[in-house]
Design a protein around this motif. Sequence first.
Motif, PDB file in Angstrom:
ATOM      1  N   LEU A  96      -7.056   2.410  -0.105  1.00 40.67           N
ATOM      2  CA  LEU A  96      -8.110   1.402  -0.223  1.00 40.67           C
ATOM      3  C   LEU A  96      -9.470   2.080  -0.106  1.00 40.67           C
ATOM      4  O   LEU A  96      -9.646   3.005   0.693  1.00 40.67           O
ATOM      5  CB  LEU A  96      -7.988   0.347   0.880  1.00 40.67           C
ATOM      6  CG  LEU A  96      -6.854  -0.666   0.773  1.00 40.67           C
ATOM      7  CD1 LEU A  96      -6.593  -1.311   2.123  1.00 40.67           C
ATOM      8  CD2 LEU A  96      -7.179  -1.728  -0.251  1.00 40.67           C
ATOM      9  N   ASP A  97     -10.411   1.591  -0.876  1.00 40.32           N
ATOM     10  CA  ASP A  97     -11.800   2.045  -0.776  1.00 40.32           C
ATOM     11  C   ASP A  97     -12.706   0.815  -0.892  1.00 40.32           C
ATOM     12  O   ASP A  97     -13.417   0.628  -1.889  1.00 40.32           O
ATOM     13  CB  ASP A  97     -12.101   3.056  -1.885  1.00 40.32           C
ATOM     14  CG  ASP A  97     -13.510   3.631  -1.767  1.00 40.32           C
ATOM     15  OD1 ASP A  97     -14.084   3.590  -0.659  1.00 40.32           O
ATOM     16  OD2 ASP A  97     -14.031   4.103  -2.801  1.00 40.32           O
ATOM     17  N   THR A 129      -5.642   1.353  -4.917  1.00 38.05           N
ATOM     18  CA  THR A 129      -4.951   2.124  -5.962  1.00 38.05           C
ATOM     19  C   THR A 129      -3.612   2.603  -5.420  1.00 38.05           C
ATOM     20  O   THR A 129      -3.434   2.792  -4.212  1.00 38.05           O
ATOM     21  CB  THR A 129      -5.775   3.336  -6.420  1.00 38.05           C
ATOM     22  OG1 THR A 129      -6.042   4.182  -5.296  1.00 38.05           O
ATOM     23  CG2 THR A 129      -7.091   2.900  -7.049  1.00 38.05           C
ATOM     24  N   ASP A 130      -2.653   2.793  -6.324  1.00 40.34           N
ATOM     25  CA  ASP A 130      -1.356   3.349  -5.957  1.00 40.34           C
ATOM     26  C   ASP A 130      -0.869   4.174  -7.137  1.00 40.34           C
ATOM     27  O   ASP A 130      -0.737   3.659  -8.247  1.00 40.34           O
ATOM     28  CB  ASP A 130      -0.351   2.253  -5.605  1.00 40.34           C
ATOM     29  CG  ASP A 130       0.938   2.813  -5.058  1.00 40.34           C
ATOM     30  OD1 ASP A 130       1.041   3.009  -3.839  1.00 40.34           O
ATOM     31  OD2 ASP A 130       1.852   3.083  -5.870  1.00 40.34           O
ATOM     32  N   ALA A 131      -0.593   5.444  -6.884  1.00 40.99           N
ATOM     33  CA  ALA A 131      -0.285   6.369  -7.974  1.00 40.99           C
ATOM     34  C   ALA A 131       1.155   6.297  -8.462  1.00 40.99           C
ATOM     35  O   ALA A 131       1.466   6.826  -9.531  1.00 40.99           O
ATOM     36  CB  ALA A 131      -0.598   7.795  -7.533  1.00 40.99           C
ATOM     37  N   ASP A 190       1.964  -2.248  -2.235  1.00 40.05           N
ATOM     38  CA  ASP A 190       2.398  -1.750  -3.537  1.00 40.05           C
ATOM     39  C   ASP A 190       3.745  -2.363  -3.917  1.00 40.05           C
ATOM     40  O   ASP A 190       4.353  -3.116  -3.143  1.00 40.05           O
ATOM     41  CB  ASP A 190       2.411  -0.220  -3.588  1.00 40.05           C
ATOM     42  CG  ASP A 190       3.450   0.402  -2.644  1.00 40.05           C
ATOM     43  OD1 ASP A 190       4.376  -0.299  -2.207  1.00 40.05           O
ATOM     44  OD2 ASP A 190       3.318   1.606  -2.349  1.00 40.05           O
ATOM     45  N   ARG A 191       4.249  -2.052  -5.086  1.00 42.21           N
ATOM     46  CA  ARG A 191       5.479  -2.670  -5.596  1.00 42.21           C
ATOM     47  C   ARG A 191       6.719  -2.226  -4.829  1.00 42.21           C
ATOM     48  O   ARG A 191       7.756  -2.895  -4.867  1.00 42.21           O
ATOM     49  CB  ARG A 191       5.646  -2.364  -7.080  1.00 42.21           C
ATOM     50  CG  ARG A 191       4.595  -3.016  -7.971  1.00 42.21           C
ATOM     51  CD  ARG A 191       4.785  -2.623  -9.411  1.00 42.21           C
ATOM     52  NE  ARG A 191       6.096  -3.027  -9.884  1.00 42.21           N
ATOM     53  CZ  ARG A 191       6.729  -2.437 -10.895  1.00 42.21           C
ATOM     54  NH1 ARG A 191       6.192  -1.393 -11.504  1.00 42.21           N
ATOM     55  NH2 ARG A 191       7.918  -2.872 -11.277  1.00 42.21           N
ATOM     56  N   ALA A 192       6.595  -1.111  -4.111  1.00 37.58           N
ATOM     57  CA  ALA A 192       7.727  -0.654  -3.300  1.00 37.58           C
ATOM     58  C   ALA A 192       7.739  -1.310  -1.930  1.00 37.58           C
ATOM     59  O   ALA A 192       8.722  -1.185  -1.194  1.00 37.58           O
ATOM     60  CB  ALA A 192       7.680   0.864  -3.147  1.00 37.58           C
ATOM     61  N   GLY A 193       6.644  -2.003  -1.571  1.00 36.01           N
ATOM     62  CA  GLY A 193       6.576  -2.672  -0.273  1.00 36.01           C
ATOM     63  C   GLY A 193       5.731  -1.949   0.753  1.00 36.01           C
ATOM     64  O   GLY A 193       5.606  -2.428   1.894  1.00 36.01           O
ATOM     65  N   ASN A 194       5.142  -0.818   0.411  1.00 39.94           N
ATOM     66  CA  ASN A 194       4.268  -0.115   1.344  1.00 39.94           C
ATOM     67  C   ASN A 194       2.969  -0.894   1.544  1.00 39.94           C
ATOM     68  O   ASN A 194       2.429  -1.468   0.585  1.00 39.94           O
ATOM     69  CB  ASN A 194       3.938   1.287   0.814  1.00 39.94           C
ATOM     70  CG  ASN A 194       5.177   2.152   0.681  1.00 39.94           C
ATOM     71  OD1 ASN A 194       5.838   2.459   1.666  1.00 39.94           O
ATOM     72  ND2 ASN A 194       5.497   2.541  -0.544  1.00 39.94           N
ATOM     73  N   LEU A 195       2.469  -0.883   2.773  1.00 30.43           N
ATOM     74  CA  LEU A 195       1.255  -1.619   3.121  1.00 30.43           C
ATOM     75  C   LEU A 195       0.165  -0.662   3.579  1.00 30.43           C
ATOM     76  O   LEU A 195       0.442   0.406   4.129  1.00 30.43           O
ATOM     77  CB  LEU A 195       1.532  -2.627   4.230  1.00 30.43           C
ATOM     78  CG  LEU A 195       2.646  -3.652   3.988  1.00 30.43           C
ATOM     79  CD1 LEU A 195       2.870  -4.502   5.227  1.00 30.43           C
ATOM     80  CD2 LEU A 195       2.302  -4.534   2.798  1.00 30.43           C
ATOM     81  N   ALA A 196      -1.078  -1.062   3.371  1.00 29.06           N
ATOM     82  CA  ALA A 196      -2.222  -0.317   3.885  1.00 29.06           C
ATOM     83  C   ALA A 196      -3.361  -1.289   4.128  1.00 29.06           C
ATOM     84  O   ALA A 196      -3.471  -2.333   3.462  1.00 29.06           O
ATOM     85  CB  ALA A 196      -2.652   0.776   2.903  1.00 29.06           C
ATOM     86  N   THR A 197      -4.202  -0.962   5.096  1.00 29.02           N
ATOM     87  CA  THR A 197      -5.378  -1.788   5.406  1.00 29.02           C
ATOM     88  C   THR A 197      -6.596  -0.876   5.570  1.00 29.02           C
ATOM     89  O   THR A 197      -6.469   0.311   5.884  1.00 29.02           O
ATOM     90  CB  THR A 197      -5.185  -2.610   6.682  1.00 29.02           C
ATOM     91  OG1 THR A 197      -4.942  -1.725   7.782  1.00 29.02           O
ATOM     92  CG2 THR A 197      -4.014  -3.589   6.536  1.00 29.02           C
ATOM     93  N   ALA A 198      -7.766  -1.447   5.376  1.00 25.44           N
ATOM     94  CA  ALA A 198      -9.032  -0.749   5.594  1.00 25.44           C
ATOM     95  C   ALA A 198     -10.103  -1.803   5.844  1.00 25.44           C
ATOM     96  O   ALA A 198      -9.941  -2.974   5.457  1.00 25.44           O
ATOM     97  CB  ALA A 198      -9.397   0.138   4.407  1.00 25.44           C
ATOM     98  N   SER A 199     -11.172  -1.403   6.497  1.00 21.66           N
ATOM     99  CA  SER A 199     -12.244  -2.337   6.845  1.00 21.66           C
ATOM    100  C   SER A 199     -13.532  -1.987   6.108  1.00 21.66           C
ATOM    101  O   SER A 199     -13.766  -0.824   5.743  1.00 21.66           O
ATOM    102  CB  SER A 199     -12.503  -2.322   8.353  1.00 21.66           C
ATOM    103  OG  SER A 199     -11.347  -2.739   9.053  1.00 21.66           O
TER     104      SER A 199
END
Length: 210
Positions: A133-134, A155-157, A188-197
Amino acid sequence: MTDGRVRGAVHGIAWVAGLAALAWGGLGLTGVQGAPRSGHGAVAASSVVITTPPSGLRVEGGPNADGWYAAPARYHWVTQDLGGGIASCQGGSVVAVDSGVPRTVYGTCVDGAGRAAPYVGFSYRYDGTPPTLDPVAIPAVVPRHGVVVAVPRATDALSGVARQSCNGGRAPNTRRLGTHTVTCFVRDRAGNLATASVSYLVVDRRLRQG
């Protein structure tokens, strides 16, 4: 035919019938409608031979709906028990290496008589890397009661972005003066999560004009 001959014929028939009854009786059987019976009068049970292999084969522990794994996992095949019992089912572990190239694996289950269900395969890909995330706030400085938009810019590569949002999809608050921070989220489509502020500044309109 004379009475003597009639009586002789009747005795002869009775004698043959008696021999047949003795023969069947010696075997402990009597003939009724062509089906053998036991000596106790009950119909002898014939063994039922099941020749149909197991059916309803499916995979447990398989990938998600998009065909992706995001963490090490095991899978195995399961099937219906048709009465003879399932002796064994094949299974395995996913290869926990990021790859967008599908891997296909096959397996089956075998019942107690050695009959195997038709082999079933499934394909999967692996993505164990969370997206990035940006986030930005547009504008970064906003007058009180103004409008600011937080953009996650995820983004997710590998598997690709499935969903992203900031502040739970709600408009950021600009009623209070000062610095505000909202959290952005991506999956992402695999289920991985990420957060950013991301932060933005709410100022008095008059001060900004001055």
